[in-house]
Motif scaffolding. Structure first.
Motif, PDB file in Angstrom:
ATOM      1  N   GLU A 140       1.139   3.482  -2.751  1.00 44.95           N
ATOM      2  CA  GLU A 140       0.837   4.208  -3.975  1.00 44.95           C
ATOM      3  C   GLU A 140       1.252   5.682  -3.913  1.00 44.95           C
ATOM      4  N   ASP A 168      -4.291  -1.155  -2.584  1.00 44.69           N
ATOM      5  CA  ASP A 168      -4.485   0.110  -3.286  1.00 44.69           C
ATOM      6  C   ASP A 168      -3.956  -0.033  -4.712  1.00 44.69           C
ATOM      7  N   ASN A 189       0.828  -1.216   0.000  1.00 45.49           N
ATOM      8  CA  ASN A 189       0.000   0.000   0.000  1.00 45.49           C
ATOM      9  C   ASN A 189       0.861   1.264   0.000  1.00 45.49           C
TER      10      ASN A 189
END
Length: 325
Positions: free
Chosen positions: A14, A47, A12
């Motif tokens: 991003e 994500d 996660n």
């Protein structure tokens, strides 16, 4: 030219990937005499981490990625990356930019001087609370006193590993892993460099206090049997004290007689001894649980895809084999 693999576990992340990529490219341009591979290990991100990595690979073939079938944790993601890394040396780097990529040229310089493990030690730790810093310091002191191997204090996973260090680590396939201790356990020629750790560039840390406590337990139980010895010695000492106290009570009763009394002292002794027993059983259970997990002989991880190619579990084991040079 020699090839350097930059191993980046990602879960996660991003918000930081584009910034990380730009800084890495700047570093690569400053040392053109090497080939580089940037190997992302996507550890079951929920994500847009994986789509971003795929997009980066489309524009730069130096980017590779391993997409794990689910979230296995950072420790397992690192060994997966070591299995797939192709470089003559591997640099482990966190995706959150707390470990500056600008140290890579200095690491490579020391590697060329003959060092096998060039590790970065934190001179300062920005963005961390005093509670986290103090508990980390206490943990390292405890671990250094209870294990026979040298423990590198205030160091993380940010380091350069020569290929022979990588191959040594690939042979250590235990399921409950404390890689920071493994770096010390394998030995080889090490070099320390100092740096000031930055706060996260974006996003939130994935390490809460529960996970940190779990990691600390992994570290202690992976590299020392001191808790078992402590519980045995403590139990032996209590037994000696209880035996002497029993002799004193018997002698006192025979010589002077004794009325029925002492309920508070009896309850205190029972609760104390019961607590010691439960603590000792818990320590034994922790080690027994590790034995149980190791005897299952399960693979450490499964890979969904490698560079947009589906991975077959039956052939995945070939990645673990030791390369000869």
């Amino acid at each position: 030219m020699k090839k350097i693999s930059i191993l980046i576990p990602a879960y996660n992340e991003e918000e930081v990937l584009y910034s990380l990529y730009r800084r890495l490219v700047t570093v690569f341009d400053s040392i053109p005499n090497y080939l580089f591979e940037v190997l992302f290990v996507n550890d079951g991100s929920k994500d847009n981490t994986l789509p971003i990595i795929r997009g980066l690979r489309e524009g730069d073939r130096r980017i590779s990625y391993v997409n794990l079938s689910r979230n296995f944790g950072k420790e397992t993601a690192m060994i997966a990356g070591l299995d797939y890394a192709q470089g003559d040396a591997v640099i482990i780097l966190d995706a959150d930019l707390q470990d500056p990529p600008e140290l890579i040229p200095e690491m490579i310089t020391y590697w060329e001087d003959g060092y096998d493990d060039v590790f970065a030690k934190r001179r300062s730790r920005s963005g961390e609370t005093w509670i986290k810093k103090s508990t980390a310091q206490a943990f390292y002191k405890l671990l250094k006193k209870t294990t026979r191997i040298p423990i590198q204090e205030n160091t993380g996973d940010f380091r350069l590993l020569d290929r022979r260090c990588v191959e040594a680590l690939k042979q250590m396939r235990e399921t409950q892993r404390y890689t920071k201790g493994m770096f010390s356990w394998i030995g080889y020629n090490k070099k320390e460099i100092l740096f000031d750790r930055d706060p996260r560039a974006a996003g939130e840390t994935k390490w809460n206090y529960i996970k940190l406590v779990d990691l600390a337990i992994e570290g202690i139980t992976s590299f020392t049997t001191a808790p078992l010895r402590f519980s045995a010695l403590f139990g032996f000492s209590i037994s000696i004290f209880a035996f002497l106290y029993m002799i004193w009570i018997i002698a006192k009763t025979l010589l002077y007689g004794e009325s029925v009394s002492g309920y508070p002292s009896i309850m205190t002794a029972i609760l104390f001894l019961g607590g010691i027993q439960l603590l000792s059983i818990g320590i034994i259970g922790e080690y027994l649980g590790r034995i149980f997990n190791e005897t299952k002989k399960r693979p450490l991880y499964f890979v969904e895809e490698y560079n947009n190619q589906k991975e077959n579990p039956t052939t995945q084991g070939a990645r673990h084999e030791t390369r000869s040079y």
